[in-house]
Design an enzyme around this catalytic site. Structure first.
Site, PDB file in Angstrom:
ATOM      1  N   SER A  51      52.412  35.461  99.289  1.00  0.00           N
ATOM      2  CA  SER A  51      53.421  36.462  98.879  1.00  0.00           C
ATOM      3  C   SER A  51      54.155  36.099  97.592  1.00  0.00           C
ATOM      4  CB  SER A  51      54.455  36.705 100.004  1.00  0.00           C
ATOM      5  OG  SER A  51      53.775  37.017 101.190  1.00  0.00           O
ATOM      6  N   LYS A  52      53.528  35.265  96.749  1.00  0.00           N
ATOM      7  CA  LYS A  52      54.105  34.913  95.449  1.00  0.00           C
ATOM      8  C   LYS A  52      53.349  35.595  94.316  1.00  0.00           C
ATOM      9  CE  LYS A  52      55.358  30.217  97.022  1.00  0.00           C
ATOM     10  NZ  LYS A  52      56.822  30.300  96.851  1.00  0.00           N
ATOM     11  N   ARG A  53      52.550  36.613  94.659  1.00  0.00           N
ATOM     12  CA  ARG A  53      51.782  37.375  93.658  1.00  0.00           C
ATOM     13  C   ARG A  53      50.765  36.494  92.920  1.00  0.00           C
ATOM     14  NH1 ARG A  53      52.524  42.338  95.426  1.00  0.00           N
ATOM     15  NH2 ARG A  53      51.528  43.051  93.498  1.00  0.00           N
ATOM     16  N   LEU A  56      38.346  35.057  98.346  1.00  0.00           N
ATOM     17  CA  LEU A  56      39.706  35.026  97.805  1.00  0.00           C
ATOM     18  C   LEU A  56      40.620  34.395  98.854  1.00  0.00           C
ATOM     19  CD1 LEU A  56      42.115  35.763  95.996  1.00  0.00           C
ATOM     20  CD2 LEU A  56      42.035  38.075  96.962  1.00  0.00           C
ATOM     21  N   LEU A  99      28.754  38.804 102.583  1.00  0.00           N
ATOM     22  CA  LEU A  99      28.924  37.676 103.503  1.00  0.00           C
ATOM     23  C   LEU A  99      30.393  37.440 103.880  1.00  0.00           C
ATOM     24  CD1 LEU A  99      26.461  35.367 101.593  1.00  0.00           C
ATOM     25  CD2 LEU A  99      25.986  36.731 103.637  1.00  0.00           C
TER      26      LEU A  99
HETATM   27  S1  NHW Z   1      38.544  39.753 101.878  1.00  0.00           S
HETATM   28  C1  NHW Z   1      39.323  38.261 102.369  1.00  0.00           C
HETATM   29  C2  NHW Z   1      40.565  37.968 101.583  1.00  0.00           C
HETATM   30  N1  NHW Z   1      41.147  36.704 102.007  1.00  0.00           N
HETATM   31  C3  NHW Z   1      41.900  36.541 103.079  1.00  0.00           C
HETATM   32  O1  NHW Z   1      42.254  37.479 103.778  1.00  0.00           O
HETATM   33  C4  NHW Z   1      42.301  35.112 103.414  1.00  0.00           C
HETATM   34  C5  NHW Z   1      43.678  34.987 103.997  1.00  0.00           C
HETATM   35  N2  NHW Z   1      44.647  35.585 103.099  1.00  0.00           N
HETATM   36  C6  NHW Z   1      44.987  35.070 101.896  1.00  0.00           C
HETATM   37  O2  NHW Z   1      44.495  34.028 101.461  1.00  0.00           O
HETATM   38  C7  NHW Z   1      37.055  39.149 101.016  1.00  0.00           C
HETATM   39  C8  NHW Z   1      46.027  35.845 101.086  1.00  0.00           C
HETATM   40  O3  NHW Z   1      46.740  36.674 101.959  1.00  0.00           O
HETATM   41  C9  NHW Z   1      45.381  36.686  99.956  1.00  0.00           C
HETATM   42  C10 NHW Z   1      46.457  37.526  99.283  1.00  0.00           C
HETATM   43  C11 NHW Z   1      44.789  35.758  98.904  1.00  0.00           C
HETATM   44  C12 NHW Z   1      44.296  37.627 100.493  1.00  0.00           C
HETATM   45  N3  NHW Z   1      41.688  41.903  98.332  1.00  0.00           N
HETATM   46  O4  NHW Z   1      49.443  36.966  96.111  1.00  0.00           O
HETATM   47  P1  NHW Z   1      50.028  38.110  96.851  1.00  0.00           P
HETATM   48  C13 NHW Z   1      37.392  38.883  99.587  1.00  0.00           C
HETATM   49  O5  NHW Z   1      37.587  37.736  99.212  1.00  0.00           O
HETATM   50  C14 NHW Z   1      46.697  42.415  97.193  1.00  0.00           C
HETATM   51  C15 NHW Z   1      42.286  42.421  97.239  1.00  0.00           C
HETATM   52  O6  NHW Z   1      51.504  38.196  96.860  1.00  0.00           O
HETATM   53  P2  NHW Z   1      48.991  36.945  99.282  1.00  0.00           P
HETATM   54  C16 NHW Z   1      37.448  40.043  98.641  1.00  0.00           C
HETATM   55  C17 NHW Z   1      47.852  43.183  97.833  1.00  0.00           C
HETATM   56  O7  NHW Z   1      47.423  44.514  98.133  1.00  0.00           O
HETATM   57  N4  NHW Z   1      43.629  42.496  97.076  1.00  0.00           N
HETATM   58  O8  NHW Z   1      49.488  38.176  98.358  1.00  0.00           O
HETATM   59  C18 NHW Z   1      38.468  39.850  97.530  1.00  0.00           C
HETATM   60  C19 NHW Z   1      48.909  43.085  96.754  1.00  0.00           C
HETATM   61  O9  NHW Z   1      48.627  43.996  95.709  1.00  0.00           O
HETATM   62  P3  NHW Z   1      49.432  45.391  95.656  1.00  0.00           P
HETATM   63  C20 NHW Z   1      44.397  42.006  98.054  1.00  0.00           C
HETATM   64  O10 NHW Z   1      49.002  37.425 100.678  1.00  0.00           O
HETATM   65  C21 NHW Z   1      38.486  41.026  96.610  1.00  0.00           C
HETATM   66  C22 NHW Z   1      48.688  41.675  96.192  1.00  0.00           C
HETATM   67  O11 NHW Z   1      47.338  41.310  96.578  1.00  0.00           O
HETATM   68  C23 NHW Z   1      43.835  41.454  99.229  1.00  0.00           C
HETATM   69  O12 NHW Z   1      49.743  35.705  98.949  1.00  0.00           O
HETATM   70  C24 NHW Z   1      39.465  40.865  95.452  1.00  0.00           C
HETATM   71  C25 NHW Z   1      49.654  40.698  96.805  1.00  0.00           C
HETATM   72  O13 NHW Z   1      49.393  39.439  96.229  1.00  0.00           O
HETATM   73  C26 NHW Z   1      42.439  41.418  99.334  1.00  0.00           C
HETATM   74  N5  NHW Z   1      41.816  40.903 100.430  1.00  0.00           N
HETATM   75  O14 NHW Z   1      47.476  36.720  98.812  1.00  0.00           O
HETATM   76  C27 NHW Z   1      39.418  42.011  94.510  1.00  0.00           C
HETATM   77  N6  NHW Z   1      44.855  41.054 100.020  1.00  0.00           N
HETATM   78  O15 NHW Z   1      48.827  46.197  94.517  1.00  0.00           O
HETATM   79  C28 NHW Z   1      38.247  41.931  93.555  1.00  0.00           C
HETATM   80  C29 NHW Z   1      45.992  41.348  99.372  1.00  0.00           C
HETATM   81  O16 NHW Z   1      49.201  46.064  96.986  1.00  0.00           O
HETATM   82  C30 NHW Z   1      38.279  43.043  92.540  1.00  0.00           C
HETATM   83  N7  NHW Z   1      45.730  41.929  98.193  1.00  0.00           N
HETATM   84  O17 NHW Z   1      50.878  45.081  95.434  1.00  0.00           O
HETATM   85  C31 NHW Z   1      37.119  42.965  91.555  1.00  0.00           C
HETATM   86  C32 NHW Z   1      37.316  41.851  90.542  1.00  0.00           C
HETATM   87  C33 NHW Z   1      36.094  41.675  89.600  1.00  0.00           C
HETATM   88  C34 NHW Z   1      35.937  42.833  88.638  1.00  0.00           C
HETATM   89  C35 NHW Z   1      34.732  42.648  87.642  1.00  0.00           C
HETATM   90  C36 NHW Z   1      34.509  43.761  86.633  1.00  0.00           C
HETATM   91  C1  EN5 Z   2      34.617  39.634 103.799  1.00  0.00           C
HETATM   92  N1  EN5 Z   2      33.312  39.085 103.679  1.00  0.00           N
HETATM   93  O1  EN5 Z   2      39.363  40.911 112.757  1.00  0.00           O
HETATM   94  C2  EN5 Z   2      35.177  39.411 105.151  1.00  0.00           C
HETATM   95  N2  EN5 Z   2      37.375  40.206 113.477  1.00  0.00           N
HETATM   96  O2  EN5 Z   2      36.209  43.049 115.381  1.00  0.00           O
HETATM   97  C3  EN5 Z   2      36.673  39.598 105.161  1.00  0.00           C
HETATM   98  N3  EN5 Z   2      37.561  40.760 116.987  1.00  0.00           N
HETATM   99  O3  EN5 Z   2      36.291  39.347 115.812  1.00  0.00           O
HETATM  100  C4  EN5 Z   2      37.134  40.704 106.047  1.00  0.00           C
HETATM  101  N4  EN5 Z   2      42.401  39.930 118.070  1.00  0.00           N
HETATM  102  O4  EN5 Z   2      37.201  42.506 118.904  1.00  0.00           O
HETATM  103  C5  EN5 Z   2      37.201  40.318 107.473  1.00  0.00           C
HETATM  104  N5  EN5 Z   2      36.605  41.046 120.476  1.00  0.00           N
HETATM  105  C6  EN5 Z   2      37.767  41.349 108.389  1.00  0.00           C
HETATM  106  C7  EN5 Z   2      37.626  40.919 109.816  1.00  0.00           C
HETATM  107  C8  EN5 Z   2      38.588  39.822 110.202  1.00  0.00           C
HETATM  108  C9  EN5 Z   2      38.292  39.182 111.525  1.00  0.00           C
HETATM  109  C10 EN5 Z   2      38.409  40.173 112.640  1.00  0.00           C
HETATM  110  C11 EN5 Z   2      37.334  41.121 114.596  1.00  0.00           C
HETATM  111  C12 EN5 Z   2      36.272  42.162 114.336  1.00  0.00           C
HETATM  112  C13 EN5 Z   2      37.016  40.314 115.857  1.00  0.00           C
HETATM  113  C14 EN5 Z   2      37.220  40.181 118.282  1.00  0.00           C
HETATM  114  C15 EN5 Z   2      38.245  39.201 118.767  1.00  0.00           C
HETATM  115  C16 EN5 Z   2      39.610  39.794 118.910  1.00  0.00           C
HETATM  116  C17 EN5 Z   2      40.617  38.760 119.283  1.00  0.00           C
HETATM  117  C18 EN5 Z   2      41.983  39.357 119.321  1.00  0.00           C
HETATM  118  C19 EN5 Z   2      37.030  41.351 119.261  1.00  0.00           C
HETATM  119  C20 EN5 Z   2      36.244  42.009 121.472  1.00  0.00           C
HETATM  120  C21 EN5 Z   2      34.765  41.763 121.816  1.00  0.00           C
HETATM  121  C22 EN5 Z   2      34.302  42.569 123.038  1.00  0.00           C
HETATM  122  C23 EN5 Z   2      32.995  41.975 123.569  1.00  0.00           C
HETATM  123  C24 EN5 Z   2      32.510  42.760 124.765  1.00  0.00           C
HETATM  124  C25 EN5 Z   2      32.370  44.212 124.442  1.00  0.00           C
HETATM  125  C26 EN5 Z   2      33.643  44.808 123.874  1.00  0.00           C
HETATM  126  C27 EN5 Z   2      34.106  44.020 122.670  1.00  0.00           C
END
Ligand code: NHW
Ligand code: EN5
Length: 388
Positions: A146-148, A138, A388
Site C-alpha cells: 500500500s505504498k504505491r 508481481l 502460469l
Molecule cells: S496477479 C498476482 C499479483 N500478486 C499478488 O497478488 C501477490 C500478493 N500481493 C502483492 O504482492 C499475476 C501486492 O498486493 C501487489 C500490489 C504487488 C499485487 N495487477 O503498491 P500498491 C501478476 O503478477 C494496483 C495489477 O499500493 P500493493 C500479474 C491497484 O489496483 N495491478 O499496492 C501482474 C492500485 O492501482 P489503482 C494491481 O498491494 C500484472 C495499485 O496497484 C494488482 O502494495 C501487472 C496499488 O499499488 C495486480 N495484481 O501491491 C500489470 N494488484 O489504479 C501488467 C494491485 O487501482 C501490465 N494493483 O490505484 C502490463 C505491463 C507491460 C506492458 C508492456 C507493453
Molecule cells: C496468476 N498466474 O483464490 C495467478 N484460489 O478457487 C494469480 N479455493 O483455491 C491469480 N478460501 O475453492 C490467482 N476450495 C487468483 C487465485 C488465488 C487463489 C485462490 C481459489 C480458487 C481456491 C479453494 C480453497 C478455498 C479456501 C478458503 C476452494 C473448494 C474446493 C471444493 C472441492 C470439492 C468440490 C467443491 C469445491
C-alpha cells in the site's frame, strides 16, 4: 477509483460497450529513441536489480520472496509455492529477456523486497498475431504494501518491454482492474479428499461421511485409453500441429511454434506433465493433455504444510472424447501423488468439469490485455490461453 490504471492504455470501465472505439492497439508505438532511457525512480531506500535466474542464489532469493509474500486465497489459508525449477522454466522460454526479470532490493541490507517479470509470447487476438509480454509474479513484500510500489514496478517493466520494441502485454489476476477481457472460474477436483478436508481446502458435503466421500472421488490405478503415454522429444512436431490446429477456434490464444511447444509442453519433472494418445494403426498423435505443478503452502495447519496441486494446461481431443482424456489425466495425477486437480472454465473445459466431479472454487481469474482493445468481453470458452 483507480488512480494508476486510469492513466494506462487499457480498456477503461467508462468505455465498456462503446462500439465506436476501434479494436487493436490503444496507442501507437513511439520511436525507440523516445523510450525513457533511465529506470523510474524508486523511494530512497530501494534499488532496481535485474535478476539472473541462471544462478542458484538469485533463484533462491526469488523463491523465498514469493513463497512468503505471493498470492493467497481470500481467507489466507493457502499461499502459492512455485518451486525453483518451475520459476526457471516459467521465466526462460525461447527468446526471453533477462532485463524483464526485475527485482527491488533494500540498498543497505540487499534484501529482495519486490519482483515483477515479463516473458515474450506471440498471442493471437482475432486475426492478428501480436508480439506481447506475458507479465507475472508481481510481488511486493508484505511489510511494504500500500505504498504505491506496484505502479512503479509496472511502469518499469513496461519501459523495459518497450525497449525491445514490444507494445502489448497479457496478464491475469485474481482482482478486478480496468478492464478484464474475460472472467474465468476456478474449478477443483479432489484427488485426496481426506487431506483436502483436514486442511480446510474443502468441506464434507451435506449428508456425506468421510468414507462415502473417499469412495465418490476414487479413481482407477492406470489410464483407460489405449495408446495413452507420456509425451517425448520426438513428439514435438506432431503435438505442435495438433495444438496449432486446435487453438485456431479461440478468439485469444498463443501462437505456438515447435520451439515453444518443446519448452512449454515437453514433460519436466515436478513442473509440467504432458501425455498424448498415439493411434496403434497410424501412429498419429490424435489427442493431448497436460498439467503444471503448483503446490500451495498450507498456512496454519498442525498436520500438513503443503498442498500438491495440478493445474490443467493445454488439452486437445480429436479422437478420444475430452471427458475420457481428462479422466486419464486425473488418474495419472492421482497416481503421482497430487492432492487436487484444478482447472479454469476456459476452452472446452465446461464439457468435463461437472461430469468428472470438479466443483466451483471461491476464486475467479480475470484475463487482461495491455494496450490492446477488444470490443466486447469474451466468454471463458472463447479463451485459448492459460498463463502460469
Ligand atoms: S496477479 C498476482 C499479483 N500478486 C499478488 O497478488 C501477490 C500478493 N500481493 C502483492 O504482492 C499475476 C501486492 O498486493 C501487489 C500490489 C504487488 C499485487 N495487477 O503498491 P500498491 C501478476 O503478477 C494496483 C495489477 O499500493 P500493493 C500479474 C491497484 O489496483 N495491478 O499496492 C501482474 C492500485 O492501482 P489503482 C494491481 O498491494 C500484472 C495499485 O496497484 C494488482 O502494495 C501487472 C496499488 O499499488 C495486480 N495484481 O501491491 C500489470 N494488484 O489504479 C501488467 C494491485 O487501482 C501490465 N494493483 O490505484 C502490463 C505491463 C507491460 C506492458 C508492456 C507493453
Ligand atoms: C496468476 N498466474 O483464490 C495467478 N484460489 O478457487 C494469480 N479455493 O483455491 C491469480 N478460501 O475453492 C490467482 N476450495 C487468483 C487465485 C488465488 C487463489 C485462490 C481459489 C480458487 C481456491 C479453494 C480453497 C478455498 C479456501 C478458503 C476452494 C473448494 C474446493 C471444493 C472441492 C470439492 C468440490 C467443491 C469445491
Amino acid at each position: 477509483r483507480h488512480k494508476f490504471w486510469e492513466t494506462q492504455p487499457v480498456g477503461q470501465f467508462k468505455d465498456l460497450g462503446n462500439p465506436s472505439l476501434p479494436e487493436g492497439p490503444i496507442e501507437p508505438p513511439t520511436p525507440l529513441s523516445e523510450v525513457k532511457q533511465e529506470p523510474y525512480n524508486l523511494p530512497g531506500p530501494y534499488e532496481w536489480i535485474t535478476c539472473d535466474m541462471d544462478t542458484e542464489e538469485m533463484c533462491s532469493e526469488v523463491y523465498s520472496l514469493l513463497a512468503n509474500n505471493y498470492v493467497e486465497d481470500d481467507e489466507n489459508m493457502f499461499r502459492f509455492n512455485y518451486s525453483k525449477g518451475f520459476l526457471q522454466w516459467a521465466l526462460r522460454p525461447p527468446g526471453y529477456y533477462r532485463s524483464w526479470h526485475i527485482g527491488v532490493r533494500v540498498k543497505t541490507s540487499k534484501k529482495l523486497v519486490a519482483f515483477i517479470t515479463g516473458v515474450p509470447a506471440r498471442i493471437r487476438a482475432k486475426d492478428a498475431v501480436v508480439n506481447m509480454a506475458e507479465i507475472n509474479f508481481l510481488c511486493v513484500h508484505k511489510k511494504l504494501r500500500s505504498k504505491r510500489l506496484a505502479p512503479v514496478m509496472i511502469k518499469e517493466v513496461t519501459r523495459r518491454v518497450h525497449l525491445e520494441n514490444i507494445w502489448q502485454a497479457a496478464y491475469t489476476a485474481g482482482v478486478v482492474l480496468p478492464t478484464p477481457i474475460s472472467t474465468c472460474q476456478y474449478w477443483h477436483r479432489s484427488l485426496n479428499p481426506k487431506k483436502l478436508i483436514d486442511v480446510g481446502f474443502s468441506r464434507l458435503g451435506a449428508r456425506m461421511t468421510m468414507s462415502r466421500t473417499i469412495k465418490l472421488y476414487k479413481l482407477p490405478d492406470s489410464p483407460i485409453t489405449p495408446g495413452f503415454r507420456k509425451m517425448e522429444l520426438h513428439d514435438v512436431p506432431a503435438v505442435t500441429r495438433l495444438l496449432r490446429g486446435y487453438l485456431k477456434q479461440f478468439i485469444v490464444a498463443p501462437d505456438f511454434d515447435e520451439n515453444d511447444v518443446e519448452h512449454w509442453l515437453l514433460p519436466k519433472e515436478d513442473v509440467v506433465d504432458s501425455f498424448l494418445v498415439e493411434s496403434s494403426e497410424t501412429h498419429d498423435v490424435t489427442d493431448f493433455c497436460s498439467f503444471y505443478t503448483l503446490p500451495s503452502t498450507v498456512i496454519g495447519n498442525q498436520n500438513y504444510s503443503n498442498l500438491k496441486a495440478a493445474y490443467s494446461y493445454y488439452n486437445v481431443s480429436t479422437k478420444t472424447p475430452l471427458l475420457q482424456l481428462m479422466n486419464d489425466a486425473l488418474i495419472v495425477a492421482k497416481k503421482k501423488g497430487y492432492d487436487v486437480f484444478n482447472a479454469l472454465d476456459v476452452m472446452e473445459n465446461e464439457v468435463f468439469l461437472k461430469e468428472l466431479k470438479f466443483g466451483p472454487g471461491d476464486g475467479q481469474l480475470q484475463y487482461y490485455l495491455y494496450n490492446y482493445r477488444l470490443n466486447q468481453a469474451l466468454g471463458p470458452s472463447e479463451l485459448g490461453l492459460v498463463l502460469l
